[in-house]
Design a protein around this motif. Sequence first.
Motif, PDB file in Angstrom:
ATOM      1  N   GLY A 137       0.734  -1.389  -0.121  1.00  0.00           N
ATOM      2  CA  GLY A 137       0.074  -0.089  -0.070  1.00  0.00           C
ATOM      3  C   GLY A 137       0.811   1.230   0.226  1.00  0.00           C
ATOM      4  N   PHE A 138       1.948   1.234   0.950  1.00  0.00           N
ATOM      5  CA  PHE A 138       2.841   2.294   0.931  1.00  0.00           C
ATOM      6  C   PHE A 138       3.489   2.640  -0.619  1.00  0.00           C
ATOM      7  CE2 PHE A 138       7.051   3.973   1.262  1.00  0.00           C
ATOM      8  CZ  PHE A 138       6.885   4.878   2.351  1.00  0.00           C
ATOM      9  N   ILE A 139       3.988   1.577  -1.057  1.00  0.00           N
ATOM     10  CA  ILE A 139       4.535   1.758  -2.635  1.00  0.00           C
ATOM     11  C   ILE A 139       3.664   2.225  -3.497  1.00  0.00           C
ATOM     12  CG2 ILE A 139       5.943   0.554  -4.446  1.00  0.00           C
ATOM     13  CD1 ILE A 139       7.087  -1.152  -2.121  1.00  0.00           C
ATOM     14  N   ILE A 140       2.521   1.357  -3.463  1.00  0.00           N
ATOM     15  CA  ILE A 140       1.406   1.950  -4.462  1.00  0.00           C
ATOM     16  C   ILE A 140       1.157   3.470  -4.204  1.00  0.00           C
ATOM     17  CG2 ILE A 140      -0.909   1.625  -5.305  1.00  0.00           C
ATOM     18  CD1 ILE A 140      -0.473  -1.594  -4.749  1.00  0.00           C
ATOM     19  N   PHE A 141       0.733   3.950  -2.976  1.00  0.00           N
ATOM     20  CA  PHE A 141       0.404   5.244  -2.800  1.00  0.00           C
ATOM     21  C   PHE A 141       1.492   6.166  -3.299  1.00  0.00           C
ATOM     22  CE2 PHE A 141       0.174   9.040  -0.158  1.00  0.00           C
ATOM     23  CZ  PHE A 141      -0.801   9.519  -0.816  1.00  0.00           C
ATOM     24  N   ARG A 142       2.687   5.634  -2.991  1.00  0.00           N
ATOM     25  CA  ARG A 142       3.865   6.805  -3.157  1.00  0.00           C
ATOM     26  C   ARG A 142       4.067   6.825  -4.898  1.00  0.00           C
ATOM     27  NH1 ARG A 142       3.886  10.423  -1.275  1.00  0.00           N
ATOM     28  NH2 ARG A 142       5.731  10.870  -2.159  1.00  0.00           N
ATOM     29  N   PHE A 143       3.582   5.888  -5.658  1.00  0.00           N
ATOM     30  CA  PHE A 143       3.744   5.828  -6.820  1.00  0.00           C
ATOM     31  C   PHE A 143       2.710   7.013  -7.400  1.00  0.00           C
ATOM     32  CE2 PHE A 143       1.782   4.499 -10.910  1.00  0.00           C
ATOM     33  CZ  PHE A 143       2.832   4.546 -11.733  1.00  0.00           C
ATOM     34  N   PHE A 144       1.274   6.682  -7.168  1.00  0.00           N
ATOM     35  CA  PHE A 144       0.418   7.697  -7.524  1.00  0.00           C
ATOM     36  C   PHE A 144       0.514   8.970  -7.084  1.00  0.00           C
ATOM     37  CE2 PHE A 144      -2.108   3.698  -8.162  1.00  0.00           C
ATOM     38  CZ  PHE A 144      -2.628   3.882  -9.591  1.00  0.00           C
ATOM     39  N   ASP A 145       1.054   9.150  -5.951  1.00  0.00           N
ATOM     40  CA  ASP A 145       1.312  10.712  -5.637  1.00  0.00           C
ATOM     41  C   ASP A 145       2.478  11.317  -6.191  1.00  0.00           C
ATOM     42  OD1 ASP A 145       0.675  12.726  -3.811  1.00  0.00           O
ATOM     43  OD2 ASP A 145       2.374  12.193  -2.373  1.00  0.00           O
ATOM     44  N   MET A 146       3.366  10.400  -6.706  1.00  0.00           N
ATOM     45  CA  MET A 146       4.643  11.011  -7.181  1.00  0.00           C
ATOM     46  C   MET A 146       4.481  11.394  -8.676  1.00  0.00           C
ATOM     47  SD  MET A 146       7.975   9.676  -4.913  1.00  0.00           S
ATOM     48  CE  MET A 146       7.914   7.947  -5.702  1.00  0.00           C
ATOM     49  N   VAL A 147       3.950  10.151  -9.412  1.00  0.00           N
ATOM     50  CA  VAL A 147       3.781  10.072 -10.720  1.00  0.00           C
ATOM     51  C   VAL A 147       2.675  11.230 -11.051  1.00  0.00           C
ATOM     52  CG1 VAL A 147       3.311   8.722 -12.684  1.00  0.00           C
ATOM     53  CG2 VAL A 147       4.882   7.766 -11.071  1.00  0.00           C
ATOM     54  N   LYS A 148       1.697  11.208 -10.427  1.00  0.00           N
ATOM     55  CA  LYS A 148       0.471  12.074 -10.476  1.00  0.00           C
ATOM     56  C   LYS A 148      -0.159  11.674 -11.944  1.00  0.00           C
ATOM     57  CE  LYS A 148       1.607  15.672  -7.464  1.00  0.00           C
ATOM     58  NZ  LYS A 148       1.059  14.967  -6.436  1.00  0.00           N
ATOM     59  N   PRO A 149      -0.663  10.450 -12.319  1.00  0.00           N
ATOM     60  CA  PRO A 149      -1.409  10.129 -13.594  1.00  0.00           C
ATOM     61  C   PRO A 149      -2.516  11.164 -13.640  1.00  0.00           C
ATOM     62  CG  PRO A 149      -1.780   8.296 -12.054  1.00  0.00           C
ATOM     63  CD  PRO A 149      -0.743   9.160 -11.532  1.00  0.00           C
ATOM     64  N   TRP A 150      -3.290  11.245 -14.806  1.00  0.00           N
ATOM     65  CA  TRP A 150      -4.602  12.028 -14.733  1.00  0.00           C
ATOM     66  C   TRP A 150      -5.476  11.221 -14.045  1.00  0.00           C
ATOM     67  CZ3 TRP A 150      -9.482  11.244 -16.199  1.00  0.00           C
ATOM     68  CH2 TRP A 150     -10.437  12.353 -16.315  1.00  0.00           C
ATOM     69  N   PRO A 151      -6.300  11.835 -13.143  1.00  0.00           N
ATOM     70  CA  PRO A 151      -6.603  13.127 -13.070  1.00  0.00           C
ATOM     71  C   PRO A 151      -5.911  14.013 -11.833  1.00  0.00           C
ATOM     72  CG  PRO A 151      -8.349  11.793 -11.930  1.00  0.00           C
ATOM     73  CD  PRO A 151      -7.490  10.890 -12.523  1.00  0.00           C
ATOM     74  N   ILE A 152      -5.033  13.031 -11.262  1.00  0.00           N
ATOM     75  CA  ILE A 152      -4.523  13.845 -10.300  1.00  0.00           C
ATOM     76  C   ILE A 152      -3.703  15.048 -10.689  1.00  0.00           C
ATOM     77  CG2 ILE A 152      -2.685  13.151  -8.296  1.00  0.00           C
ATOM     78  CD1 ILE A 152      -3.409  10.262  -8.623  1.00  0.00           C
ATOM     79  N   SER A 153      -2.798  14.919 -11.919  1.00  0.00           N
ATOM     80  CA  SER A 153      -2.059  15.913 -12.208  1.00  0.00           C
ATOM     81  C   SER A 153      -2.871  17.283 -12.742  1.00  0.00           C
ATOM     82  CB  SER A 153      -1.177  15.407 -13.420  1.00  0.00           C
ATOM     83  OG  SER A 153      -1.924  14.948 -14.569  1.00  0.00           O
ATOM     84  N   TRP A 154      -4.323  16.804 -13.046  1.00  0.00           N
ATOM     85  CA  TRP A 154      -4.917  17.862 -13.464  1.00  0.00           C
ATOM     86  C   TRP A 154      -5.480  18.819 -12.392  1.00  0.00           C
ATOM     87  CZ3 TRP A 154     -10.070  19.321 -12.627  1.00  0.00           C
ATOM     88  CH2 TRP A 154     -10.481  20.354 -13.482  1.00  0.00           C
ATOM     89  N   LEU A 155      -5.947  17.906 -11.167  1.00  0.00           N
ATOM     90  CA  LEU A 155      -6.417  18.302  -9.896  1.00  0.00           C
ATOM     91  C   LEU A 155      -5.189  19.328  -9.332  1.00  0.00           C
ATOM     92  CD1 LEU A 155      -8.308  15.461  -8.595  1.00  0.00           C
ATOM     93  CD2 LEU A 155      -9.396  17.490  -9.586  1.00  0.00           C
ATOM     94  N   ASP A 156      -4.048  18.665  -9.189  1.00  0.00           N
ATOM     95  CA  ASP A 156      -3.030  19.258  -8.686  1.00  0.00           C
ATOM     96  C   ASP A 156      -2.614  20.716  -9.192  1.00  0.00           C
ATOM     97  OD1 ASP A 156      -0.736  19.249  -6.897  1.00  0.00           O
ATOM     98  OD2 ASP A 156       0.546  19.058  -8.459  1.00  0.00           O
ATOM     99  N   LYS A 157      -2.876  20.895 -10.554  1.00  0.00           N
ATOM    100  CA  LYS A 157      -2.481  22.292 -11.007  1.00  0.00           C
ATOM    101  C   LYS A 157      -3.852  22.960 -11.004  1.00  0.00           C
ATOM    102  CE  LYS A 157       0.868  20.259 -14.580  1.00  0.00           C
ATOM    103  NZ  LYS A 157       0.555  18.961 -14.953  1.00  0.00           N
ATOM    104  N   GLN A 158      -5.056  22.643 -11.261  1.00  0.00           N
ATOM    105  CA  GLN A 158      -6.093  23.272 -11.127  1.00  0.00           C
ATOM    106  C   GLN A 158      -7.040  23.770  -9.848  1.00  0.00           C
ATOM    107  OE1 GLN A 158      -7.279  24.578 -14.111  1.00  0.00           O
ATOM    108  NE2 GLN A 158      -5.314  23.563 -14.960  1.00  0.00           N
ATOM    109  N   VAL A 159      -6.868  22.860  -8.706  1.00  0.00           N
ATOM    110  CA  VAL A 159      -7.577  23.284  -7.575  1.00  0.00           C
ATOM    111  C   VAL A 159      -6.598  23.802  -6.658  1.00  0.00           C
ATOM    112  CG1 VAL A 159      -9.183  22.035  -5.858  1.00  0.00           C
ATOM    113  CG2 VAL A 159      -9.201  21.446  -8.473  1.00  0.00           C
TER     114      VAL A 159
END
Length: 161
Positions: free
Chosen positions: A109-131
């Motif tokens: 879980g730690f590794i998977i979360f860090r992956f998504f948090d660091m790589v920021k695939p869509w929609p995470i990257s969009w949210l990070d920039k827009q909100v």
Amino acid sequence: MDNPISKIRLSNPVHLLATGFGSGLSPIVPGTMGTLAAVPFYYLLVSLSPIALAIAIVLGSLAGIYLCERTSSDMGVHDHGSIVWDEFVGFWITMFLVPVTDWQVVLAGFIIFRFFDMVKPWPISWLDKQVHGGFGIMLDDVVAGLMSMVTLWAGYTFLFN
């Protein structure tokens, strides 16, 4: 220009929580250190009923909006790396559907979360920039936590059951 970290006061409970009890002040990979600091709290939370765990996560998310907004404002920087309460909540969300204490699953879980948090695939990257603001600081990690939760659940369900 002042160093934004110099504006952090761990004697201030808001700053203390927003920086993950100081874990976000690590000079190297503060987000990873913040997620690591969230693990012992997960071990405390996992003993709760699923409803109580969900309530704790929702309350942690709502509190995080204030904690992150206030600390970000005090520092004069939006979403400074030392603000890691969002990583705490994101990791707890990651582990929600697989509420176990086996260290291998927690590590996954730690590794998977860090992956998504660091790589920021869509929609995470969009949210990070827009909100923006405290809501924005929390939102991208909540979504990373949700994506990680589904990934961990699928892996756990199909590989271990």
